[in-house]
Design a protein around this motif. Structure first.
Motif, PDB file in Angstrom:
ATOM      1  N   ASP A  89      13.550   0.293  10.228  1.00  0.00           N
ATOM      2  CA  ASP A  89      13.309   0.866   8.909  1.00  0.00           C
ATOM      3  C   ASP A  89      14.626   1.202   8.203  1.00  0.00           C
ATOM      4  N   TYR A 156      16.804  10.475   8.316  1.00  0.00           N
ATOM      5  CA  TYR A 156      15.587   9.907   8.906  1.00  0.00           C
ATOM      6  C   TYR A 156      14.689  11.019   9.435  1.00  0.00           C
ATOM      7  N   ARG A 159       8.696   9.396  12.960  1.00  0.00           N
ATOM      8  CA  ARG A 159       7.301   9.354  12.549  1.00  0.00           C
ATOM      9  C   ARG A 159       6.748   8.004  12.979  1.00  0.00           C
ATOM     10  N   ASN A 160       5.471   7.959  13.305  1.00  0.00           N
ATOM     11  CA  ASN A 160       4.848   6.707  13.745  1.00  0.00           C
ATOM     12  C   ASN A 160       5.616   6.092  14.920  1.00  0.00           C
ATOM     13  N   ARG A 162       8.807   5.953  15.485  1.00  0.00           N
ATOM     14  CA  ARG A 162      10.056   5.278  15.133  1.00  0.00           C
ATOM     15  C   ARG A 162      10.832   6.151  14.158  1.00  0.00           C
ATOM     16  N   GLU A 164      12.031   6.785  10.674  1.00  0.00           N
ATOM     17  CA  GLU A 164      11.715   6.323   9.317  1.00  0.00           C
ATOM     18  C   GLU A 164      12.686   6.944   8.324  1.00  0.00           C
ATOM     19  N   THR A 166      14.126   8.799   5.277  1.00  0.00           N
ATOM     20  CA  THR A 166      13.660   9.835   4.352  1.00  0.00           C
ATOM     21  C   THR A 166      14.668  10.052   3.240  1.00  0.00           C
TER      22      THR A 166
ATOM     23  N   HIS B  11       1.755   1.598  -0.406  1.00  0.00           N
ATOM     24  CA  HIS B  11       2.405   1.034   0.776  1.00  0.00           C
ATOM     25  C   HIS B  11       1.894  -0.382   1.054  1.00  0.00           C
ATOM     26  N   SER B 308       7.752  -1.698   7.323  1.00  0.00           N
ATOM     27  CA  SER B 308       8.610  -0.523   7.244  1.00  0.00           C
ATOM     28  C   SER B 308       7.927   0.548   6.400  1.00  0.00           C
ATOM     29  N   SER B 309       8.592   1.708   6.320  1.00  0.00           N
ATOM     30  CA  SER B 309       8.045   2.808   5.522  1.00  0.00           C
ATOM     31  C   SER B 309       8.047   2.423   4.048  1.00  0.00           C
ATOM     32  N   THR B 312      11.563   2.595   2.428  1.00  0.00           N
ATOM     33  CA  THR B 312      12.438   1.456   2.711  1.00  0.00           C
ATOM     34  C   THR B 312      12.011   0.226   1.917  1.00  0.00           C
TER      35      THR B 312
END
Lengths: 440, 349
Positions: A89, A156, A159-160, A162, A164, A166, B11, B308-309, B312
């Protein structure tokens, strides 16, 4: 050997080989762009000849650097798939931005530069040279920001399952990455300067193309002097910052075992596995001062770091010393060359030594990377993910096969490439100046 | 696999956008690197004199590096937008990928090394490296993508190994052969644009002879795909998608008529249309999977469980929207400057 160790070795070999060629690309591209600019401004054909001569060597070097870079991006997936899944990510996006914002530019214009001598005006050609220099250095920003995340993760949240993203701003303003950038880029420019000085010295002692190589030498020495000093000074601040965020790396690079205030720097140290075998000639408080700019600061020792969190001491220790040792020598050599640039023939010994100094900045940069990457172990992302948890679930045979093949291939290509570069460097500039079709 | 992306959310639409962009990047990569890999594959068969050998290298010399970056970008975007798929795809296809990379390395270096030494054996060595380094990527890319269409043997953890031998199944090999033929055709048309004299005439003959082979192989591969893969299920679900198939069909027909009229840029453009259309046909077929799983579709890596998020994906979209037009701009300029029939001045080194 297991998959982890093989993958680490393979990645180290691929990175170090790639980084044999990248610094010269970074440094020489700027030097060549300066030469082309000098040509456009003065109309002096020698500058154009210089750009062409150094450009030929540059292209061989560039080819090796660029093709071996692809392997690195893909090795994150092949060898470190758990790492890729965990930090993709953030880390993946930095690599993708590097490709989009910098690598495209560099790779498109290298072809234009190579084949454009008779198709572009001198001015346009110089602009293309600057675009290449700009793009390669821009590339380095994104790569070092990605590395900065591995050294000191920011921006970062977990979350989930991994990491992620922020806070993108925190990722791109990560001080660690920027400290590295301002250490590596000047280092590469210094390397470029020494490369030019060394080759020029080889010719000057033989009195071949004297005017040409004196001019080249002056450009090289000026760049080498300015940037070797910059690298050293910046290195100090980089070290300060690193000491704060990575105390284990500091302890390992100094082989510092006992936590103490007013920590001394020993001039003679032989590191062992459980403490130093030899520890002599202390300078009181020097380590505390170097790390924290305060002679009374407390420096954590390896004994207070859990065994499983300690980096390999010997490699980190040596990496640091080799880097700093050479880093101290280079400004001295460059200063002498710059001051004496117009009466070099009076110092044949200096000229004889210089070609042998070409490897020095290379070794210093490789040692610096050993310090940065080995010193970060056992973490792949400092404090967040262990290297042992990052490796792909592939078989030993798979990695061993590609590793052996890679070593064979890289050795052959590296040997051929370096041989070619030496040959081109020794041959010197060609005497005829090809005609520029369009006017400037 | 956990699902990160809920259908109908921002998303989700970001992930769909990136899926399309991902497909487009691969398509552009095939179009651009396709012709220089094709020219490289033809190198030992078409060039007779030393001058022709150099001419063939210089026909792609100014472009190949910029073309190959589309591969880096496609890889980088897979990493950034669908990290789980990237991790699985690259570790699962480990050996095939490494061979592909080594081949590309040898080829890239040969451009630069070949003419630096006046020695017949030195040049011959790099000529061989150049040809093998061009043929192997064409073949391996075909094998890899055919296997992705067919589905990789994923398990519940997502990570699994598809050994090289597992990839060399008949369908995978069929994909490899198809790719080689497509790239050879594409490269021959490029030579018709840039080369001159005998070399150009020979390239024209190759193009004319390759065309019927390409048509037959395309039809056979589509039929084989219908038997061997689930690629068509999306199409039967949404028949409107069959419109994508119009692109390669138009491409093939236009290619032949343009060749007949000796309009080589049009023919090359038609070949590009064919390649882009074929790639997008495959990509649309696997949606929403990036790496379909076979035999157990439940383990597929999809945009739902690999993306990805949203942050991102959003930032990356911004970056691409700014830079892609710029990249296209300067690459077009580079093509405009150098993609002309080569004269005396272009055969130098």
């Amino acid at each position: 050997m297991d998959v982890l160790m093989l993958s680490r070795l393979q990645f180290a070999a691929a990175t170090m080989f790639h980084f044999l060629f990248v610094p010269l690309t970074l440094g020489l591209s700027v030097l060549i762009a300066c030469m082309e600019t000098a040509y456009v401004r003065t109309g002096n054909k020698t500058y154009q000849k210089m750009a062409k001569f150094w450009g030929k060597i540059f292209l061989v070097n560039f080819a090796l650097g660029v093709v071996t870079g692809i392997t690195l991006e893909f090795q994150f997936g092949t060898n470190w798939s758990r790492y890729s899944a965990f930090v993709g990510d953030i880390f993946g996006s930095l690599l993708a931005i590097e490709a989009t914002a910098a690598f495209f530019l560099e790779s498109t214009f290298i072809g234009v530069w190579h084949f454009g001598w008779n198709k572009l005006s001198a001015k346009a050609h110089a602009i293309v040279a600057w675009l290449i220099a700009l793009a390669s250095n821009l590339s380095a920003i994104w790569i070092l920001l990605a590395n900065g995340f591995m050294q000191d993760p920011t921006g970062y949240v977990i979350r989930n399952g991994r990491a992620e993203l922020t806070d993108f701003l925190a990722v791109v303003t990560n001080p660690f990455g920027w400290y590295q950038f301002f250490h590596v880029i000047p280092g590469a420019l210094c390397l470029g300067g020494f490369f030019v000085m060394g080759v020029a010295a080889w010719h000057l002692i033989r009195e071949s193309h004297v005017e040409f190589f004196q001019k080249s030498f002056a450009v090289g020495a000026g760049v080498a002097l300015v940037f070797s000093v910059f690298t050293v000074v910046e290195g100090h601040f980089h070290g300060n910052h690193m000491s704060q965020v990575q105390p284990a790396k500091l302890a390992a690079m100094e082989s510092h075992w006992e936590t103490q205030r007013n920590a001394p720097l020993y001039l003679l140290v032989v590191p062992g596995k459980e403490g130093n075998l030899v520890e002599a000639l202390p300078i009181p408080g020097a380590l505390s001062f170097l790390a924290y700019n305060d002679v009374n600061a407390e420096v954590v020792g390896l004994n207070d770091i859990p065994k499983e969190d300690r980096p390999p001491v010997l490699l980190t220790f040596l990496g640091f010393r080799v880097m700093v040792g050479i880093g101290t020598l280079l400004p001295v050599l460059a200063l002498f060359g710059w001051v004496m640039r117009n009466k070099l023939t009076r110092y044949p010994l200096y000229l004889k030594i210089l070609p042998w100094c070409i490897p020095l900045p290379y070794i210093a940069m490789q040692a610096g990377w050993v310090l940065a990457e080995v010193g970060r172990q056992p973490w792949i992302v400092y404090g967040l993910m262990r290297t042992s948890d990052a490796v792909s679930p592939v078989t030993t045979g798979t990695v061993a096969f590609s590793f052996i093949l890679m070593c064979l291939l890289y050795t052959l290509l590296g040997a051929a490439g370096i041989w070619l570069m030496v040959r081109l460097a020794k041959k010197g500039p060609e005497d005829h100046t090809p005609i520029q079709v369009k006017a400037a | 696999m956990d699902t990160f992306v809920e259908t109908g959310t921002v998303h989700y639409y970001l992930a769909v956008t990136w899926f399309v962009l991902w497909g487009v990047l691969w398509a552009v990569y095939f179009i651009l690197d396709g012709f220089d890999l094709g020219v490289g594959t033809l190198h030992p068969f078409l060039a007779r004199t030393e001058e022709e050998k150099r001419a063939m290298l210089n026909a792609t010399g100014p472009f190949w590096d910029g073309n190959e970056v589309w591969l880096i970008a496609a890889g980088g975007v897979t990493f950034a937008a669908f990290p789980y798929a990237y991790a699985q795809m690259f570790s699962g296809l480990y050996t095939a990928l490494m061979l592909l990379l080594f081949a590309l390395i040898v080829r890239g270096v040969s451009f630069e090394f070949r003419s630096k030494v006046e020695s017949a054996s030195w040049r011959k060595t790099w000529d061989i490296c150049h040809a093998v380094g061009s043929f192997l990527p064409a073949l391996l890319l075909g094998v890899a993508f055919a296997n992705i269409f067919r589905g990789l043997p994923l398990d519940e953890t997502g990570f699994s190994q598809a050994g090289l031998l597992g990839l060399l199944n008949p369908y995978g090999l069929a994909g490899g052969v198809l790719f080689v033929v497509i790239f050879v055709m594409h490269g021959a048309l490029w030579l018709c644009i840039r080369a001159t004299g005998d070399l150009r005439d020979r390239a024209e003959k190759v193009a004319l002879k390759t065309w019927p082979i390409q048509v037959v192989l395309t039809v056979l591969f589509l039929a084989y795909t219908a038997v061997e893969t689930q690629l068509f299920s999306n199409y039967f679900l949404y028949p409107a998608l069959f419109i994508i198939l119009v692109l390669p069909v138009v491409g093939l027909v236009l290619m032949r008529t343009a060749m007949g009229a000796k309009k080589w840029w049009t023919a090359w453009g038609a070949s590009s249309l064919y390649i882009g259309g074929t790639a997008m046909f495959g990509v649309a077929g696997i949606f929403p999977a990036i790496i379909p799983s076979n035999p157990n579709p439940g383990h597929s890596l999809t945009i739902m469980n690999s993306a990805s998020s949203p942050l991102t994906l959003g930032i990356m979209l911004g970056v691409v929207l700014v830079f892609l037009p710029v990249i296209i701009g300067y690459q077009l300029w580079a093509y405009k400057t150098f993609a002309t029939p080569m004269g005396e001045g272009d055969i130098h080194y």
